[in-house]
Motif scaffolding. Sequence first.
Motif, PDB file in Angstrom:
ATOM      1  N   CYS A  77       1.837  -0.286   5.023  1.00 41.84           N
ATOM      2  CA  CYS A  77       1.420   0.442   5.182  1.00 41.84           C
ATOM      3  C   CYS A  77       2.323   1.833   4.469  1.00 41.84           C
ATOM      4  O   CYS A  77       3.945   1.920   5.336  1.00 41.84           O
ATOM      5  N   PRO A  78       1.909   2.996   4.037  1.00 41.28           N
ATOM      6  CA  PRO A  78       3.033   4.583   4.211  1.00 41.28           C
ATOM      7  C   PRO A  78       3.447   4.324   5.217  1.00 41.28           C
ATOM      8  O   PRO A  78       2.721   3.944   6.104  1.00 41.28           O
ATOM      9  N   PRO A  79       4.865   5.496   4.953  1.00 41.06           N
ATOM     10  CA  PRO A  79       5.251   6.025   6.071  1.00 41.06           C
ATOM     11  C   PRO A  79       4.833   7.067   6.547  1.00 41.06           C
ATOM     12  O   PRO A  79       5.842   7.763   6.985  1.00 41.06           O
ATOM     13  N   SER A  80       3.417   6.856   6.634  1.00 39.83           N
ATOM     14  CA  SER A  80       3.044   8.246   7.266  1.00 39.83           C
ATOM     15  C   SER A  80       1.301   7.605   7.902  1.00 39.83           C
ATOM     16  O   SER A  80       1.108   6.603   7.432  1.00 39.83           O
ATOM     17  N   LEU A  81       1.147   8.887   8.969  1.00 40.42           N
ATOM     18  CA  LEU A  81      -0.252   8.485   8.754  1.00 40.42           C
ATOM     19  C   LEU A  81      -1.701   8.873   8.249  1.00 40.42           C
ATOM     20  O   LEU A  81      -2.218  10.033   8.155  1.00 40.42           O
ATOM     21  N   SER A  82      -1.888   8.762   6.557  1.00 41.18           N
ATOM     22  CA  SER A  82      -1.677   8.998   6.163  1.00 41.18           C
ATOM     23  C   SER A  82      -3.940   8.574   5.479  1.00 41.18           C
ATOM     24  O   SER A  82      -4.015   7.444   6.172  1.00 41.18           O
ATOM     25  N   LEU A 104       1.001  -1.664   0.066  1.00 39.44           N
ATOM     26  CA  LEU A 104      -0.074   0.402   0.133  1.00 39.44           C
ATOM     27  C   LEU A 104       1.185   1.689   0.441  1.00 39.44           C
ATOM     28  O   LEU A 104       0.102   2.461   0.574  1.00 39.44           O
ATOM     29  N   ASP A 105       2.063   1.194   0.079  1.00 40.49           N
ATOM     30  CA  ASP A 105       3.415   2.529   0.263  1.00 40.49           C
ATOM     31  C   ASP A 105       2.962   2.987  -1.247  1.00 40.49           C
ATOM     32  O   ASP A 105       3.567   1.712  -1.965  1.00 40.49           O
ATOM     33  N   PRO A 106       3.626   4.135  -1.877  1.00 41.11           N
ATOM     34  CA  PRO A 106       3.095   4.463  -3.543  1.00 41.11           C
ATOM     35  C   PRO A 106       4.991   4.165  -3.683  1.00 41.11           C
ATOM     36  O   PRO A 106       5.144   4.517  -4.719  1.00 41.11           O
ATOM     37  N   GLN A 107       5.482   4.040  -2.242  1.00 39.89           N
ATOM     38  CA  GLN A 107       7.065   3.616  -2.825  1.00 39.89           C
ATOM     39  C   GLN A 107       7.463   3.036  -3.307  1.00 39.89           C
ATOM     40  O   GLN A 107       8.100   2.490  -4.535  1.00 39.89           O
ATOM     41  N   ALA A 108       6.043   1.819  -3.225  1.00 41.23           N
ATOM     42  CA  ALA A 108       6.375   0.117  -3.943  1.00 41.23           C
ATOM     43  C   ALA A 108       7.453  -0.453  -3.564  1.00 41.23           C
ATOM     44  O   ALA A 108       7.797  -1.021  -4.875  1.00 41.23           O
ATOM     45  N   ASN A 109       8.267  -0.512  -2.523  1.00 34.82           N
ATOM     46  CA  ASN A 109       9.021  -0.757  -2.316  1.00 34.82           C
ATOM     47  C   ASN A 109       8.975  -2.314  -2.209  1.00 34.82           C
ATOM     48  O   ASN A 109       9.824  -3.293  -1.795  1.00 34.82           O
ATOM     49  N   LEU A 110       8.073  -2.973  -1.034  1.00 34.80           N
ATOM     50  CA  LEU A 110       7.733  -4.458  -1.029  1.00 34.80           C
ATOM     51  C   LEU A 110       7.913  -5.246  -2.612  1.00 34.80           C
ATOM     52  O   LEU A 110       8.507  -5.755  -2.502  1.00 34.80           O
ATOM     53  N   SER A 111       6.529  -4.659  -3.083  1.00 40.99           N
ATOM     54  CA  SER A 111       6.901  -4.758  -4.405  1.00 40.99           C
ATOM     55  C   SER A 111       8.323  -5.452  -5.595  1.00 40.99           C
ATOM     56  O   SER A 111       8.731  -6.181  -5.979  1.00 40.99           O
ATOM     57  N   TYR A 112       9.148  -4.101  -5.325  1.00 39.55           N
ATOM     58  CA  TYR A 112      10.221  -4.095  -6.034  1.00 39.55           C
ATOM     59  C   TYR A 112      11.276  -5.313  -5.618  1.00 39.55           C
ATOM     60  O   TYR A 112      12.305  -5.634  -5.617  1.00 39.55           O
ATOM     61  N   SER A 113      10.995  -5.270  -4.006  1.00 35.96           N
ATOM     62  CA  SER A 113      12.329  -6.642  -2.672  1.00 35.96           C
ATOM     63  C   SER A 113      11.593  -7.464  -3.762  1.00 35.96           C
ATOM     64  O   SER A 113      12.872  -8.166  -3.652  1.00 35.96           O
ATOM     65  N   LEU A 114      10.820  -8.211  -3.677  1.00 36.06           N
ATOM     66  CA  LEU A 114       9.960  -8.710  -4.533  1.00 36.06           C
ATOM     67  C   LEU A 114      10.184  -9.146  -5.631  1.00 36.06           C
ATOM     68  O   LEU A 114       9.384 -10.536  -6.852  1.00 36.06           O
ATOM     69  N   GLY A 115      11.292  -8.488  -6.778  1.00 32.85           N
ATOM     70  CA  GLY A 115      11.160  -8.757  -8.079  1.00 32.85           C
ATOM     71  C   GLY A 115      10.033  -7.874  -8.958  1.00 32.85           C
ATOM     72  O   GLY A 115      10.091  -8.490 -10.026  1.00 32.85           O
ATOM     73  N   ILE A 116       9.104  -7.543  -8.585  1.00 33.91           N
ATOM     74  CA  ILE A 116       7.574  -7.673  -9.482  1.00 33.91           C
ATOM     75  C   ILE A 116       8.114  -5.733 -10.051  1.00 33.91           C
ATOM     76  O   ILE A 116       8.461  -5.218  -8.636  1.00 33.91           O
TER      77      ILE A 116
END
Length: 249
Positions: free
Chosen positions: A122-127, A40-52
């Motif tokens: 989640c994003p690194p903010s209370l958004s 759910l993070d707009p930076q999409a670090n999770l997706s990138y970290s799993l090769g997506i």
Amino acid sequence: MPATIVSVINQKGGTGKTTTTINLGSALQKLGKRVLLIDLDPQANLSYSLGITEPACTLAEVFSGQQKLTDCLQERNGLWVAPGSNELVDIEISLVSQKERELFLQYMLREVEGFDYILIDCPPSLSLLTLNALVASTEVVIPLQMEVLTLQGLGQILNTVAQIRETLNPNLRVKGIVVVMFDKRRKLSSEIEDYLKENIDEYIFHQRIRLNVKLAEAPSFGQSVLDYDASSYGAKDYLGLAKEFVSIS
């Protein structure tokens, strides 16, 4: 039996939130659980970290009604992932004017079946996106780095969870606080951990996540640390965390 939905939150960046989501999820999968990760993070670090890196569709399309969540899921080493994207920033802006704007993710997850756990990075903010996650979840996990400044934000997170419980989601609870990037050589790490135990009522997981270079290396190979190096401290720590996670009610 419906999935247990868990928000992994910390409004401060660089606290091990994405690392914890991926590796706790991977460890739960190694224990025989069926796990879905929501990026759910707009930076999409999770997706990138799993090769997506170039998904056919992302959560942005699901939020906008262009795609079904079930059509966007991708499998990585036994984990299922709903990819994020930078377009989630625009989605969040558009949600502001929508009715029931905090319920979108809850409705989306209702179409997903067959999982034991759904972990939301989640994003690194209370958004507004984080608010959607908290409304959709039953549990919250808070990764906490052993630094003085992280303690300032912890109170804000706990207050937010309490407010959501009172107004939008009476079933929400803090599953526990995960001590991450723990370095026993630093006196400060032990001092902050002692402070938490003396002053925080929420559950603090006994399993700490130690500083480990393999945790930093694994995303470069599109893998969790358990798939990258199962013998590493990082893999052992997250497997221990997963066992503790499933053992407590």
